[in-house]
Design a protein around this motif. Structure first.
Motif, PDB file in Angstrom:
ATOM      1  N   PRO A 297       0.805  -1.233   0.000  1.00  0.00           N
ATOM      2  CA  PRO A 297       0.000   0.000   0.000  1.00  0.00           C
ATOM      3  C   PRO A 297       0.831   1.274   0.000  1.00  0.00           C
ATOM      4  CG  PRO A 297      -0.839  -1.570   1.607  1.00  0.00           C
ATOM      5  CD  PRO A 297       0.469  -2.126   1.126  1.00  0.00           C
ATOM      6  N   ASP A 298       2.034   1.220   0.588  1.00  0.00           N
ATOM      7  CA  ASP A 298       2.829   2.443   0.647  1.00  0.00           C
ATOM      8  C   ASP A 298       3.609   2.707  -0.632  1.00  0.00           C
ATOM      9  OD1 ASP A 298       4.682   0.445   0.857  1.00  0.00           O
ATOM     10  OD2 ASP A 298       5.627   1.188   2.698  1.00  0.00           O
ATOM     11  N   GLN A 299       3.386   1.873  -1.664  1.00  0.00           N
ATOM     12  CA  GLN A 299       4.070   2.069  -2.938  1.00  0.00           C
ATOM     13  C   GLN A 299       3.116   2.452  -4.065  1.00  0.00           C
ATOM     14  OE1 GLN A 299       6.147  -1.714  -3.322  1.00  0.00           O
ATOM     15  NE2 GLN A 299       8.002  -0.845  -2.425  1.00  0.00           N
ATOM     16  N   VAL A 300       1.893   2.818  -3.730  1.00  0.00           N
ATOM     17  CA  VAL A 300       0.923   3.221  -4.748  1.00  0.00           C
ATOM     18  C   VAL A 300       1.395   4.500  -5.424  1.00  0.00           C
ATOM     19  CG1 VAL A 300      -1.423   4.067  -5.125  1.00  0.00           C
ATOM     20  CG2 VAL A 300      -1.020   2.105  -3.648  1.00  0.00           C
ATOM     21  N   GLN A 301       1.284   4.540  -6.745  1.00  0.00           N
ATOM     22  CA  GLN A 301       1.678   5.709  -7.527  1.00  0.00           C
ATOM     23  C   GLN A 301       0.453   6.436  -8.050  1.00  0.00           C
ATOM     24  OE1 GLN A 301       5.837   3.712  -9.238  1.00  0.00           O
ATOM     25  NE2 GLN A 301       4.338   4.531 -10.665  1.00  0.00           N
ATOM     26  N   ILE A 302       0.665   7.650  -8.526  1.00  0.00           N
ATOM     27  CA  ILE A 302      -0.440   8.420  -9.093  1.00  0.00           C
ATOM     28  C   ILE A 302      -0.667   8.099 -10.565  1.00  0.00           C
ATOM     29  CG2 ILE A 302      -0.004  10.264  -7.460  1.00  0.00           C
ATOM     30  CD1 ILE A 302       1.052  11.898  -9.883  1.00  0.00           C
ATOM     31  N   LEU A 303       0.345   7.527 -11.219  1.00  0.00           N
ATOM     32  CA  LEU A 303       0.209   7.127 -12.611  1.00  0.00           C
ATOM     33  C   LEU A 303       1.068   5.905 -12.876  1.00  0.00           C
ATOM     34  CD1 LEU A 303       2.409   9.133 -15.054  1.00  0.00           C
ATOM     35  CD2 LEU A 303       2.340   9.814 -12.684  1.00  0.00           C
ATOM     36  N   TYR A 304       0.675   5.171 -13.909  1.00  0.00           N
ATOM     37  CA  TYR A 304       1.351   3.930 -14.275  1.00  0.00           C
ATOM     38  C   TYR A 304       1.462   3.849 -15.795  1.00  0.00           C
ATOM     39  CZ  TYR A 304       0.375   2.389  -9.487  1.00  0.00           C
ATOM     40  OH  TYR A 304       0.323   2.285  -8.119  1.00  0.00           O
ATOM     41  N   GLY A 305       2.272   2.910 -16.236  1.00  0.00           N
ATOM     42  CA  GLY A 305       2.359   2.639 -17.660  1.00  0.00           C
ATOM     43  C   GLY A 305       1.140   1.896 -18.166  1.00  0.00           C
ATOM     44  N   LEU A 306       1.106   1.668 -19.458  1.00  0.00           N
ATOM     45  CA  LEU A 306      -0.058   1.038 -20.095  1.00  0.00           C
ATOM     46  C   LEU A 306      -0.374  -0.333 -19.523  1.00  0.00           C
ATOM     47  CD1 LEU A 306       1.010   1.818 -23.763  1.00  0.00           C
ATOM     48  CD2 LEU A 306      -0.681   3.070 -22.425  1.00  0.00           C
ATOM     49  N   LYS A 307       0.639  -1.049 -19.119  1.00  0.00           N
ATOM     50  CA  LYS A 307       0.460  -2.387 -18.580  1.00  0.00           C
ATOM     51  C   LYS A 307       0.542  -2.386 -17.061  1.00  0.00           C
ATOM     52  CE  LYS A 307       2.994  -4.056 -22.672  1.00  0.00           C
ATOM     53  NZ  LYS A 307       3.541  -2.743 -23.036  1.00  0.00           N
ATOM     54  N   GLY A 308       0.633  -1.222 -16.463  1.00  0.00           N
ATOM     55  CA  GLY A 308       0.796  -1.117 -15.025  1.00  0.00           C
ATOM     56  C   GLY A 308       2.230  -0.910 -14.592  1.00  0.00           C
ATOM     57  N   GLU A 309       3.127  -0.578 -15.545  1.00  0.00           N
ATOM     58  CA  GLU A 309       4.532  -0.372 -15.214  1.00  0.00           C
ATOM     59  C   GLU A 309       4.679   0.795 -14.235  1.00  0.00           C
ATOM     60  OE1 GLU A 309       4.455  -1.285 -19.749  1.00  0.00           O
ATOM     61  OE2 GLU A 309       3.226  -0.222 -18.254  1.00  0.00           O
ATOM     62  N   ARG A 310       5.680   0.670 -13.349  1.00  0.00           N
ATOM     63  CA  ARG A 310       5.902   1.684 -12.329  1.00  0.00           C
ATOM     64  C   ARG A 310       7.113   2.567 -12.624  1.00  0.00           C
ATOM     65  NH1 ARG A 310       3.666   0.190  -6.985  1.00  0.00           N
ATOM     66  NH2 ARG A 310       2.100  -1.426  -7.341  1.00  0.00           N
ATOM     67  N   GLN A 311       8.064   2.088 -13.399  1.00  0.00           N
ATOM     68  CA  GLN A 311       9.282   2.851 -13.666  1.00  0.00           C
ATOM     69  C   GLN A 311       9.055   3.761 -14.873  1.00  0.00           C
ATOM     70  OE1 GLN A 311      11.800   2.794 -11.515  1.00  0.00           O
ATOM     71  NE2 GLN A 311      10.648   1.279 -10.322  1.00  0.00           N
ATOM     72  N   LEU A 312       8.811   5.031 -14.605  1.00  0.00           N
ATOM     73  CA  LEU A 312       8.499   6.011 -15.651  1.00  0.00           C
ATOM     74  C   LEU A 312       9.493   7.166 -15.567  1.00  0.00           C
ATOM     75  CD1 LEU A 312       4.618   6.054 -15.143  1.00  0.00           C
ATOM     76  CD2 LEU A 312       5.947   4.539 -16.621  1.00  0.00           C
ATOM     77  N   VAL A 313      10.759   6.835 -15.618  1.00  0.00           N
ATOM     78  CA  VAL A 313      11.831   7.799 -15.396  1.00  0.00           C
ATOM     79  C   VAL A 313      11.726   8.952 -16.398  1.00  0.00           C
ATOM     80  CG1 VAL A 313      14.326   8.151 -15.333  1.00  0.00           C
ATOM     81  CG2 VAL A 313      13.325   6.011 -14.462  1.00  0.00           C
ATOM     82  N   GLU A 314      11.796  10.157 -15.901  1.00  0.00           N
ATOM     83  CA  GLU A 314      11.689  11.340 -16.757  1.00  0.00           C
ATOM     84  C   GLU A 314      13.066  11.770 -17.251  1.00  0.00           C
ATOM     85  OE1 GLU A 314      10.640  15.918 -15.856  1.00  0.00           O
ATOM     86  OE2 GLU A 314       8.990  14.527 -15.444  1.00  0.00           O
ATOM     87  N   TRP A 315      13.178  11.994 -18.569  1.00  0.00           N
ATOM     88  CA  TRP A 315      14.429  12.479 -19.154  1.00  0.00           C
ATOM     89  C   TRP A 315      14.104  13.394 -20.320  1.00  0.00           C
ATOM     90  CZ3 TRP A 315      15.827  10.707 -24.214  1.00  0.00           C
ATOM     91  CH2 TRP A 315      15.041   9.656 -24.710  1.00  0.00           C
ATOM     92  N   GLU A 316      15.107  14.134 -20.767  1.00  0.00           N
ATOM     93  CA  GLU A 316      14.877  15.129 -21.818  1.00  0.00           C
ATOM     94  C   GLU A 316      15.498  14.695 -23.136  1.00  0.00           C
ATOM     95  OE1 GLU A 316      16.133  18.964 -20.479  1.00  0.00           O
ATOM     96  OE2 GLU A 316      14.779  18.941 -18.734  1.00  0.00           O
ATOM     97  N   VAL A 317      14.731  14.861 -24.212  1.00  0.00           N
ATOM     98  CA  VAL A 317      15.176  14.516 -25.565  1.00  0.00           C
ATOM     99  C   VAL A 317      15.826  15.765 -26.149  1.00  0.00           C
ATOM    100  CG1 VAL A 317      14.464  13.574 -27.791  1.00  0.00           C
ATOM    101  CG2 VAL A 317      13.197  12.958 -25.719  1.00  0.00           C
ATOM    102  N   ASP A 318      17.125  15.883 -25.939  1.00  0.00           N
ATOM    103  CA  ASP A 318      17.774  17.163 -26.254  1.00  0.00           C
ATOM    104  C   ASP A 318      18.020  17.395 -27.734  1.00  0.00           C
ATOM    105  OD1 ASP A 318      19.854  15.389 -26.680  1.00  0.00           O
ATOM    106  OD2 ASP A 318      21.061  16.094 -24.972  1.00  0.00           O
TER     107      ASP A 318
END
Length: 599
Positions: A297-318
């Motif tokens: 329960p303490d790992q619930v995220q506000i958003l997920y990937g299409l299949k429920g993925e949790r790793q949505l690392v943000e990076w910039e396409v320079d």
């Protein structure tokens, strides 16, 4: 330069989608799914970052366009001095492989045509190795494979595949682009004409399920087709938008990746689908939600990937300059790591309405949510980043606290229905405690309205949802005063801002368009406080902001009179659908506010 956002159309196969501008250019396509790397990225750069153009030769032509009735099949008609040509664009509902099909049909005269395709994998950076095959070309870059099959001769020039041909009245020329994996057997070519028939046979029966006969039926249907197109069919997840980094203000930095699934959208999505009669999609969305929530329960995220993925690392396409030089271009979304307390209310409300609307879920499913509620008991007093995912640090947001009340209020009702006795007294007391605190600390006596955060004097459009979720009725003078304050201070050119970015420290430079979902919420709030005529007038104004195909982005720029933000935006279309139902006096409409009596 890319076309204006409102000049794009959406085509898709319910696993990914492409954007086609009003000049016949596909400027955005991510393969193999919505959140994959783009192989056409001209939308966020230049034509050299990947596009697929089909149009008459030269520049002396104009276009009109529409979707084929009840479908996602796009028809662009080119009017040329030598005649008329129709371009039919669509993506067949996927079986094993994903295809983009383009059919050029001669309507009048003899029209010279030009086709050019620049495949650029890895968000417009990687030029593939292209070789000839029978009837087309084969493009490979690492694991990615694309096969172009053409009914006209093609040639290669300057890393571009070209074709010049003439279409006469009654002639049809076909092009198919198919995605595969370079390390697997090449996909077999498909029959473009049969694919067109199959695609029409999918969409028309689906659309005709719509259970809405009001005056806005065509508008509601188009929004529901758009929502269906943004559903990842294998899992039932619905992406917030088909794009990343389309700016909330042209030239600004509020550019985010929306190709994921947000928990904040859950109940409104469920109600839009259920009210429309699309129970299969509503059930699939609810099932996606329960799978995504599984775990600690303490790992619930506000958003997920299409299949429920949790790793949505943000990076910039320079290497991409961004839409109209609105940098940075972002992939992934760091907001996934934020604490947003409102999602707990959304999850419990969605579960409640799924039981009420579709008679699904029992004790086994509720045990997952009961664990989340125990966690919420421990953290509900904590500050959070709020519904708008601000990056200026956590606060005691009024809307977030209100939604924790929704969580416990719905939990009490569900527990009573399912015979969960032990937590009832505790949850009931906590529900009442939260309600009293929000009314005390979230209400600014001096301003005589609810405000964005405890101790603040700023307004927030999320507070328009108070009567919609049943926290207080529209007849309550505090609600009426809050709606009227937002109407006075957060409306620009008759449309609603989320909050005043010039006066609220959210960690970013000020400036964004009016938020279209909030504007539709205002429609429902005006109904709640007894101003139905004003609500209908606002709704009529809002639907004029849709593009010529009935599509909406996230926001609207009143000064430039342009759509801004990611496109098309599911939240905007969901809010439109729900507002249209609110305007109808239908006794069987499923209503969030009817879940609980006013306190």
């Amino acid at each position: 330069m890319a076309a204006h956002i409102e000049d794009y159309a959406l085509i898709g196969d319910c696993e990914t989608a492409a954007l086609v501008d009003n000049r016949g250019s596909i400027d955005w396509l991510c393969w193999p799914d919505f959140s994959s790397e783009a192989c056409f990225a001209a939308l966020l750069g230049t034509k050299e970052n990947g596009c697929w153009c089909i149009s008459p030769a030269g520049s002396k032509w104009t276009t009109t366009r529409s979707y084929r009735a009840h479908t996602l099949i796009l028809e662009t008609t080119f009017h040329h001095p030598d005649g008329v040509v129709k371009l039919i664009d669509f993506m067949p509902i996927r079986e094993r492989f994903s295809d983009v099909v383009r059919i050029v049909e001669g309507v009048e005269g003899n029209v010279p045509m030009h086709m050019e395709i620049r495949l650029r994998f890895d968000y417009g950076r990687t030029v593939p190795w292209v070789t000839r095959i029978h009837g087309g070309v084969r493009a490979v870059a690492g694991p990615n494979l694309a096969l172009l099959h053409s009914s006209v001769a093609v040639r290669g020039e300057n890393l571009t595949t070209l074709a010049d041909f003439t279409v006469s009245k009654g002639e049809r020329k076909g092009f198919t682009l198919t995605y595969g994996r370079s390390f697997e057997e090449d996909p077999a070519p498909i029959d473009a004409e049969q694919a067109l028939k199959d695609t029409e046979d999918f969409w028309i029966p689906w659309a005709t399920q719509l259970q809405y006969e009001g005056e806005y039926r065509d508008i509601v249907e188009r929004s529901l087709i758009t929502l269906k197109a943004m559903t990842f069919r294998p899992t039932g997840g619905i992406v917030a938008a088909a794009t990343t980094s389309l700016p909330e203000a042209i030239g600004g930095v509020r550019n985010w990746d929306y190709r994921f699934c947000w928990l904040r959208d859950t109940t409104f999505t469920l109600l839009a689908l259920a009210n429309g009669g699309f129970y299969r999609e509503a059930t699939a969305w609810q099932d996606w939600l329960l799978r995504a929530l599984a775990g600690s329960p303490d790992q619930v995220q506000i958003l997920y990937g299409l299949k429920g993925e949790r790793q949505l690392v943000e990076w910039e396409v320079d290497w991409l300059p961004g839409y109209e030089n609105s940098a940075p271009v972002r992939v992934g979304n760091a907001a996934a790591g934020q604490l947003q307390l409102d999602i707990y209310g959304e999850m419990l409300d969605c579960f409640f309405h799924a039981r009420e609307s579709m008679n699904v879920h029992g004790k086994r499913d509720f045990r997952v949510l009961a664990q989340l509620l125990r966690h919420l008991e421990r953290i509900w007093r904590d500050p959070d980043e709020g519904i708008w995912e601000t990056r200026g640090g956590p606060q005691q947001f009024t809307y977030s606290k209100m939604m924790t009340w929704v969580a416990f209020e719905r939990a009490v009702r569900i527990a009573e229905q399912l015979g969960f006795h032990n937590p009832l007294d505790r949850w009931s007391r906590l529900r009442d405690t939260i309600h009293a605190e929000v009314c005390q600390k979230g209400f600014n006596e001096r301003r005589n309205c609810f405000v964005q955060a405890y101790g603040s004097d700023q307004l927030d459009a999320s507070l328009l949802l108070m009567p919609q979720v049943g926290f207080l009725p529209g007849s309550d003078p505090r609600v009426k005063a809050t709606v009227e304050a937002i109407e006075r201070e957060l409306m620009v050119d008759g449309l609603v801002l989320r909050y005043d970015t010039a006066r609220v420290s959210d960690g970013l430079p000020p400036g964004e368009g009016v938020f279209l979902a909030c504007s539709f919420w205002m429609v429902s709030s005006l109904i709640a406080i007894g101003r139905r005529d004003d609500a209908r007038a606002l709704f009529e104004r809002l639907i004029t902001l849709r593009n010529d195909l009935g599509l909406l982005s996230e926001e609207y720029d009143p000064k430039r009179k342009r759509l801004v933000g990611n496109f098309p935006q599911a939240f905007s279309h969901i809010a439109l659908i729900n507002a249209a139902f609110d305007l109808e006096k239908s006794a069987d409409k499923r209503d969030r506010a009817k879940a609980t009596p006013a306190n």
